[in-house]
Scaffold this active site. Structure first.
Site, PDB file in Angstrom:
ATOM      1  CE  LYS A 159      37.023  43.612  36.510  1.00  0.00           C
ATOM      2  NZ  LYS A 159      37.751  44.947  36.383  1.00  0.00           N
TER       3      LYS A 159
HETATM    4  N1  PMP Z   1      37.901  49.396  40.413  1.00  0.00           N
HETATM    5  C1  PMP Z   1      37.866  49.108  39.447  1.00  0.00           C
HETATM    6  C2  PMP Z   1      36.780  50.174  38.419  1.00  0.00           C
HETATM    7  C3  PMP Z   1      38.398  48.229  38.655  1.00  0.00           C
HETATM    8  O1  PMP Z   1      38.186  47.891  37.504  1.00  0.00           O
HETATM    9  C4  PMP Z   1      39.224  47.320  39.275  1.00  0.00           C
HETATM   10  C5  PMP Z   1      39.981  46.288  38.553  1.00  0.00           C
HETATM   11  N2  PMP Z   1      39.512  45.055  38.820  1.00  0.00           N
HETATM   12  C6  PMP Z   1      39.434  47.632  40.515  1.00  0.00           C
HETATM   13  C7  PMP Z   1      38.846  48.604  41.123  1.00  0.00           C
HETATM   14  C8  PMP Z   1      40.583  46.831  41.508  1.00  0.00           C
HETATM   15  O2  PMP Z   1      39.767  45.538  41.868  1.00  0.00           O
HETATM   16  P1  PMP Z   1      40.501  44.158  42.116  1.00  0.00           P
HETATM   17  O3  PMP Z   1      41.471  44.417  43.113  1.00  0.00           O
HETATM   18  O4  PMP Z   1      39.690  43.153  42.350  1.00  0.00           O
HETATM   19  O5  PMP Z   1      41.157  43.906  40.478  1.00  0.00           O
END
Ligand code: PMP
Length: 311
Positions: A159
């Site tokens: 991330k």
């Molecule tokens: N894909 C991306 C690129 C993201 O930034 C997120 C948000 N964190 C998600 C998918 C969904 O992930 P999560 O369910 O862990 O928030």
């Protein structure tokens, strides 16, 4: 209501909002290497309690991201959980809240290319952010002409702030074309994800979603939804490569993620999904997800961290 919380967490202590300043020269390059998390906490009015959703998994992913970019932080996952709960209490958060931990290379205008010197600074902010679960929101999607980043270019598993430029380009493109949300294909031409959310579809009573090697972030919401579908709906869940045209004939499609929660998609590239409304599986998963995050389903207690907001 104040426009910002009273405190944020910064490098080992709570700091009053106005005192949390950095020199302007610290921005720019230090931002490109920063990694972060996005976490939601849900307020339960009846119980007068705030529940953070899957805090352990989010903080573990923050540690994993910081490891992958070689920007270590000297706090454990347990420390991060404690710090976050204490910050929410200190800010008196009694409403749906978004928690944003950021690890960045602070305070140095040089030395960013020497891996021996890298050490992450830690910032955590909390802000009110209402949920859109149960509001009936529906979106129209378009496949972007931009390609999703890939593991040996800019790893989507991390991330990293810089990764989000890819999704922004796609979002701006499709919004200017009159759609609500973008979808991206990977370099292999297979469906990857939306900017900031994973994609799932229902076909022949199965829930299908691109696998972790399809250039996705390993989403914690995606994992939760797969568990709810398997355990509560008894539905087969399949993670695999997905072709774009499979989406066109799906029975239902939705996005999932911390910000997206569950967002039904009713149209893709001007192909209508089902009758154009929110499908039955999507509705049921949204109901189960809402119960889990709000603290009304004892079975999902291990997913929640109670802040003890009223203590
Ligand atoms: N894909 C991306 C690129 C993201 O930034 C997120 C948000 N964190 C998600 C998918 C969904 O992930 P999560 O369910 O862990 O928030």
């Amino acid at each position: 209501m104040s426009e910002h919380p009273k405190y944020l967490w910064w490098n080992g202590e709570p700091v009053a909002w106005a005192d949390a300043t950095v020199h302007v020269s610290d921005i720019a390059w230090s931002a490109t290497g920063a990694v972060f998390e996005g976490i939601r906490a849900y307020w339960n009015e009846e119980q007068e309690e705030l529940y953070v959703f899957r805090l352990h998994e989010h903080m573990q992913r923050l540690k994993d991201s910081s490891k992958m970019v070689r920007l270590p932080i000297d706090v454990t996952v347990d420390d991060l959980i404690e710090i976050t709960v204490e910050l929410l209490r200190r800010n008196g958060s009694r409403e749906d809240t978004y928690i944003f931990p950021l690890v960045y290379f602070g305070g140095a205008r040089t030395g960013r290319s020497d891996p021996a010197k890298l050490r992450g600074d830690l910032l955590i902010t909390t802000d009110p952010r209402p949920s859109h679960l149960g509001t009936g929101v529906k979106q129209r999607a378009k496949m972007s002409s931009w390609t999703r980043i890939s593991d040996n270019v800019m790893p989507p598993r991390v991330k990293n702030i810089s990764n989000y430029r890819n999704g922004q380009l796609a979002t701006y493109e499709v919004k200017l074309d009159g759609y609500d949300v973008a979808l991206l294909l990977g370099p292999d031409g297979k469906v990857s994800e939306a900017p900031g959310a994973c994609v799932m579809f229902v076909k022949n009573d199965q829930l299908i979603t691109p696998d972790p090697a399809s250039g996705i972030l390993e989403s914690i919401t995606r994992d939760s939804i797969m568990t709810l579908a398997r355990e509560d709906l008894g539905m087969p869940v399949i993670e695999r490569r997905v072709d774009r045209t499979e989406l066109y004939t799906a029975d239902e499609i939705f996005l999932c993620g911390t910000m997206a929660e569950i967002t039904p998609i009713v149209e893709i590239d001007r192909f209508q999904m089902g009758d154009g409304g929110i499908g039955p599986v999507t509705s049921e998963l949204e109901r189960l997800f809402t119960e889990a995050v709000r603290g009304n389903e004892p079975k999902r207690e291990s997913w929640r961290t109670a802040v003890e907001a009223s203590a």
